[in-house]
Design an enzyme around this catalytic site. Sequence first.
Site, PDB file in Angstrom:
ATOM      1  N   ASP A  62       0.855  -1.182   0.000  1.00 30.07           N
ATOM      2  CA  ASP A  62       0.000   0.000   0.000  1.00 30.07           C
ATOM      3  C   ASP A  62       0.893   1.235   0.000  1.00 30.07           C
ATOM      4  OD1 ASP A  62       0.905  -0.259   2.623  1.00 30.07           O
ATOM      5  OD2 ASP A  62      -1.037   0.080   3.557  1.00 30.07           O
ATOM      6  N   TYR A  64       3.004   4.748   0.759  1.00 30.11           N
ATOM      7  CA  TYR A  64       3.741   5.227   1.924  1.00 30.11           C
ATOM      8  C   TYR A  64       2.802   6.038   2.816  1.00 30.11           C
ATOM      9  CZ  TYR A  64       8.009   4.032  -0.684  1.00 30.11           C
ATOM     10  OH  TYR A  64       8.998   3.366  -1.378  1.00 30.11           O
ATOM     11  N   PHE A  75       6.210   1.933  -4.453  1.00 33.21           N
ATOM     12  CA  PHE A  75       7.616   2.100  -4.099  1.00 33.21           C
ATOM     13  C   PHE A  75       8.196   3.463  -4.491  1.00 33.21           C
ATOM     14  CE2 PHE A  75       7.185  -2.562  -4.390  1.00 33.21           C
ATOM     15  CZ  PHE A  75       7.534  -2.876  -3.098  1.00 33.21           C
ATOM     16  N   HIS A 182      10.297  -8.998   0.866  1.00 33.79           N
ATOM     17  CA  HIS A 182      10.069  -7.561   0.698  1.00 33.79           C
ATOM     18  C   HIS A 182      11.366  -6.814   1.013  1.00 33.79           C
ATOM     19  CE1 HIS A 182       8.284  -3.586   1.321  1.00 33.79           C
ATOM     20  NE2 HIS A 182       7.242  -4.030   0.665  1.00 33.79           N
TER      21      HIS A 182
END
Length: 221
Positions: A62, A64, A75, A182
């Site tokens: 999701d 930031y 990202f 991740h």
Amino acid sequence: MKSPLARLGDWAELPFFTTTFPAIETALRAEKRNVFPPADQIFAALEHVAPGDVRVVILGQDPYPTVNHAHGYAFSAEEDTRPLPRSLANIFKEMRSDIGAAPESADLRFWSDQGVLLLNTILTVPEGQPKGHETLGWQALCDQVLARLADSPRAYLLWGSSAQKAAAGVDPTTNLKIESHHPVGMYGNMGFFGSRPFSRTNAWLRQQGLPAINWANPETT
């Protein structure tokens, strides 16, 4: 005023926008917390890359949850974001190891210029509360986007369990699937570093007769 959905092109044909999105809109209007990204940037990644132009898919969790970071691309963050979000700092660290260079800015929109879809599985987040909108129903959009993209081979960079679960149905025999931990925090040391996703993706694209992605330098895109 022109509907924001009009900017989505062929993506607007997905059933999500008539079956699920109206309830999400209602929930967002009732939300008392600050929500990121701004409303006009929620679908920015889809607006940027039409289905037929997608060559690479990178799935995030999701946006930031920090003020002035999220702008609708997984990202990626606004150009002047300092320090870099931890996940992006680790992505750049792996990129330098993999291909010898990384962007100087947090803004990854030049990847989208080249057909990289930077899609989160959840498209909004309350300030300071990662996965705070996990139950709104955004995942249905991700499912439908991936189904729409099943019409031809593509590369999928799947970092973390959320992305891997979302793309579990992507055929690994016709597509490139690169799965690792991740990149954020300690998990970057447990399978993300050393996974070489950027060089491996470019090698596969060349095998498909497609141009490689310029990952590091927006000025030469």
